[in-house]
Write a protein that holds these residues in place. Structure first.
Motif, PDB file in Angstrom:
ATOM      1  N   LEU A  82       8.400  28.588 -25.997  1.00  0.00           N
ATOM      2  CA  LEU A  82       6.995  28.906 -25.705  1.00  0.00           C
ATOM      3  C   LEU A  82       6.722  30.397 -25.530  1.00  0.00           C
ATOM      4  CD1 LEU A  82       6.197  26.007 -23.203  1.00  0.00           C
ATOM      5  CD2 LEU A  82       5.627  26.134 -25.636  1.00  0.00           C
ATOM      6  N   GLN A  83       7.673  31.135 -25.021  1.00  0.00           N
ATOM      7  CA  GLN A  83       7.421  32.549 -24.757  1.00  0.00           C
ATOM      8  C   GLN A  83       7.955  33.452 -25.876  1.00  0.00           C
ATOM      9  OE1 GLN A  83       8.291  33.805 -20.664  1.00  0.00           O
ATOM     10  NE2 GLN A  83       8.300  31.661 -20.024  1.00  0.00           N
ATOM     11  N   ALA A  84       9.161  33.142 -26.378  1.00  0.00           N
ATOM     12  CA  ALA A  84       9.763  34.016 -27.379  1.00  0.00           C
ATOM     13  C   ALA A  84       9.535  33.537 -28.809  1.00  0.00           C
ATOM     14  CB  ALA A  84      11.263  34.144 -27.111  1.00  0.00           C
ATOM     15  N   ASN A  85       9.135  32.263 -28.979  1.00  0.00           N
ATOM     16  CA  ASN A  85       8.891  31.715 -30.328  1.00  0.00           C
ATOM     17  C   ASN A  85      10.104  31.871 -31.244  1.00  0.00           C
ATOM     18  OD1 ASN A  85       6.057  30.942 -29.971  1.00  0.00           O
ATOM     19  ND2 ASN A  85       5.689  33.144 -29.833  1.00  0.00           N
ATOM     20  N   LEU A  86      11.279  31.548 -30.709  1.00  0.00           N
ATOM     21  CA  LEU A  86      12.514  31.793 -31.445  1.00  0.00           C
ATOM     22  C   LEU A  86      13.132  30.551 -32.074  1.00  0.00           C
ATOM     23  CD1 LEU A  86      14.371  34.211 -28.985  1.00  0.00           C
ATOM     24  CD2 LEU A  86      13.284  34.808 -31.150  1.00  0.00           C
ATOM     25  N   LEU A  87      12.742  29.360 -31.655  1.00  0.00           N
ATOM     26  CA  LEU A  87      13.540  28.168 -31.934  1.00  0.00           C
ATOM     27  C   LEU A  87      12.959  27.254 -33.003  1.00  0.00           C
ATOM     28  CD1 LEU A  87      14.283  27.193 -28.199  1.00  0.00           C
ATOM     29  CD2 LEU A  87      15.408  28.911 -29.627  1.00  0.00           C
ATOM     30  N   THR A  88      11.837  27.635 -33.601  1.00  0.00           N
ATOM     31  CA  THR A  88      11.068  26.723 -34.437  1.00  0.00           C
ATOM     32  C   THR A  88      11.481  26.802 -35.908  1.00  0.00           C
ATOM     33  OG1 THR A  88       9.234  26.993 -32.899  1.00  0.00           O
ATOM     34  CG2 THR A  88       8.709  26.049 -35.026  1.00  0.00           C
ATOM     35  N   ARG A  89      11.323  25.664 -36.606  1.00  0.00           N
ATOM     36  CA  ARG A  89      11.662  25.578 -38.021  1.00  0.00           C
ATOM     37  C   ARG A  89      10.843  26.586 -38.831  1.00  0.00           C
ATOM     38  NH1 ARG A  89      14.117  21.327 -41.081  1.00  0.00           N
ATOM     39  NH2 ARG A  89      13.741  21.675 -43.301  1.00  0.00           N
ATOM     40  N   PRO A  90      11.448  27.243 -39.831  1.00  0.00           N
ATOM     41  CA  PRO A  90      10.718  28.253 -40.610  1.00  0.00           C
ATOM     42  C   PRO A  90       9.401  27.752 -41.183  1.00  0.00           C
ATOM     43  CG  PRO A  90      13.055  28.419 -41.088  1.00  0.00           C
ATOM     44  CD  PRO A  90      12.886  27.227 -40.191  1.00  0.00           C
ATOM     45  N   SER A  91       9.345  26.523 -41.681  1.00  0.00           N
ATOM     46  CA  SER A  91       8.109  26.007 -42.287  1.00  0.00           C
ATOM     47  C   SER A  91       6.970  25.899 -41.287  1.00  0.00           C
ATOM     48  CB  SER A  91       8.358  24.634 -42.917  1.00  0.00           C
ATOM     49  OG  SER A  91       8.778  23.694 -41.938  1.00  0.00           O
TER      50      SER A  91
END
Length: 284
Positions: A253-262
């Motif tokens: 939620l804070q760093a936006n690091l973990l999400t799938r590229p799409s």
């Protein structure tokens, strides 16, 4: 055949694998923990079905919904369900209404290894597993084929998934609307890496010296707004930290690091959604 040249062009919905008549599509996990289709060229018959069901290549445009959403604010009057749920417990109430009609309910459940898979089942006792948000990508291999089979024999199905998974289901169904199918999605912020979540759970299990037995995203120890991550362990211990102090929530939620590229180039956001019902938090 399906050929992913940019990772942003694959949402990982697994639909291509479900429609392959030769079973020549498998899903390989990359170093970030996300799966992508890989075609065995020795068995591929070049039928192009995998391309036809890809909701990014071929959106489910024939599935028509309201241009403007009809919005309702509601919550479950059952305190135990509402507290154990996100989005007011409405999914559980819808699911219970479907179970009463002997329908099959589809949704995401945890596996023993802390990954998440989509299931479809007529057993109401599985609702507690399905209930509540799981902020990582769920594997949907096989579930589209199973739903198609159930619909064709007249069974009623209530399926809940990410917007991309709902569109993938309609593509597998040939863009056909079934009177015995009700679909439900939610306002999605993106799916996170199962690999990262497994590493996170490994860390907690080492720290607490026991296997995790229950995981609850958005637990309400500090209320609905300051939600928390709660994990219970086999030795009776419990971990609980709010969204501002839990490492997984910080990364998401804070760093936006973990999400799938799409997800950063999402093709499925905005209106009209393809699901019959879209759930979301209603904050006041």
């Amino acid at each position: 055949m399906i050929d992913i040249k940019r990772k942003e062009d694959c949402c990982g919905c697994n639909a291509c694998g479900d429609v392959c008549p030769k079973g020549c599509i498998t899903f390989k996990i990359d170093n970030e923990g996300f799966w992508y289709p890989e075609v065995d060229m020795d068995t591929c018959i070049d039928c192009h079905l995998c391309e036809k069901v890809c909701p990014i290549l071929q959106p489910a445009d024939k599935v028509e919904r309201y241009d403007e959403p009809r919005v309702f604010a509601a919550y479950s009057k059952d305190d135990s369900i509402r507290t154990d749920s996100t989005s007011g417990g409405i999914h559980s109430m819808l699911a219970n209404a479907m179970y009463a009609k002997n329908a099959y309910v589809g949704g995401a459940v945890y596996n023993e290894d802390h990954t998440v898979s989509q299931i479809v089942d007529a057993n109401p006792q599985r609702l507690e597993e399905i209930r509540s948000s799981k902020y990582l990508q769920s594997n949907a291999e096989g579930v589209y084929k199973e739903i198609k089979k159930l619909l064709r024999v007249g069974k009623e199905v209530f399926f809940c998934g990410c917007p991309c998974q709902v569109q993938a289901l309609y593509k597998v169904l040939g863009n056909k609307e079934y009177d015995n199918l009700t679909t439900c999605d939610f306002i999605c912020r993106g799916v996170n890496s199962p690999k990262v979540f497994i590493k996170y759970m490994d860390m907690l299990e080492r720290q607490f010296g026991a296997k995790a037995t229950k995981i609850k995203f958005k637990a309400k120890e500090w209320g609905w707004h300051n939600f928390s991550m709660r994990v219970n362990f086999a030795n009776g211990q419990e971990y609980c930290k709010d969204r501002y102090h839990d490492l997984f929530f910080i990364g998401y939620l804070q760093a936006n690091l973990l999400t799938r590229p799409s997800c950063y180039e999402c093709h499925f956001k905005g209106f009209p959604q393809k699901a019959d019902i879209t759930l979301a938090d209603f904050l006041i």
